[in-house]
Design a protein around this motif. Structure first.
Motif, short mmCIF file in Angstrom:
data_model
loop_
_atom_site.label_atom_id
_atom_site.label_comp_id
_atom_site.label_asym_id
_atom_site.label_seq_id
_atom_site.Cartn_x
_atom_site.Cartn_y
_atom_site.Cartn_z
N ASP A 28 24.63 -41.25 -36.59
CA ASP A 28 24.95 -39.83 -36.76
C ASP A 28 24.83 -39.31 -35.20
O ASP A 28 24.02 -39.69 -34.48
CB ASP A 28 23.57 -39.23 -37.59
N TRP A 63 24.89 -32.49 -38.14
CA TRP A 63 24.80 -33.94 -38.13
C TRP A 63 25.99 -34.47 -38.58
O TRP A 63 26.25 -33.97 -39.80
CB TRP A 63 23.50 -34.44 -38.60
N GLN A 64 26.84 -35.41 -38.11
CA GLN A 64 28.01 -36.05 -38.66
C GLN A 64 28.05 -37.45 -38.51
O GLN A 64 27.55 -37.92 -37.25
CB GLN A 64 29.10 -35.31 -37.73
N ARG A 65 28.35 -38.33 -39.37
CA ARG A 65 28.43 -39.72 -39.38
C ARG A 65 29.58 -40.22 -38.56
O ARG A 65 30.48 -39.62 -38.93
CB ARG A 65 28.37 -40.18 -40.86
#
Length: 182
Positions: A28, A63-65
């Motif tokens: 993340d 938050w980004q995967r």
């Protein structure tokens, strides 16, 4: 990130639990909203600049995967670096990976402003990354170049770059490109 994070080229840490049959890894990221890229590097030792590198955007403040396949990573070393010869494999061998690093990347370090920031959490191997869509057919120009190489016809290749590209004798990318083509 610490206040002095901008002065750190890479944050290196051990990576464990990567199985040889995994498809890649994920983590993340929360960026600073800038339109820049950061790097993740993999290595079999603490010298991550002799490993494999992939890039990711740090443009989101949420938050980004990020999910990366092993073939998203490319060898990251100077071709004349004798201690990096094991990197002739185009993708990392998952079971050999012992260290991971996050930072601004070798090819970005002169272009980042001092203020860039991002956070990483949840680094883990991925076992079931869907396959990529089939790539498009090569262009006509690429097919023509491949044909010229296969039939050993003269071929001119223009390499654009800086002092590493120009280098000198056997320490230039031009020399190593020619050797690989031969």
């Amino acid at each position: 990130p610490a206040d002095d994070a901008a002065s750190i080229a890479y944050y290196v840490m051990p990576l464990t639990g990567v199985e040889s049959d995994s498809d890649g890894l994920s983590f993340d990221v929360k960026g600073d909203g800038s339109r820049t890229l950061a790097s993740v590097m993999l290595s079999s030792d603490k010298v991550v600049t002799r490993g494999y590198e992939a890039t990711f955007f740090i443009s989101t403040k949420d938050w980004q995967r990020v999910v990366l396949r092993w073939d998203d990573f490319v060898p990251n070393y100077k071709p004349w670096d004798g201690s990096a010869r094991e990197l002739d494999c185009p993708t990392p061998a998952p079971s050999n990976i012992t260290h991971i690093a996050f930072g601004r990347g070798n090819h970005f370090h002169r272009h980042y402003p001092e203020q860039w920031r991002f956070e990483i959490q949840g680094v883990r191997p991925e076992d079931a990354i869907p396959p990529r869509a089939k790539p498009e057919a090569p262009s006509e120009g690429l097919s023509r170049c491949r044909s010229m190489i296969e039939t050993k016809q003269p071929l001119k290749i223009l390499l654009l770059g800086d002092s590493i590209t120009e280098g000198g004798r056997d320490q230039s990318y031009g020399h190593h490109v020619a050797a690989k083509l031969e």
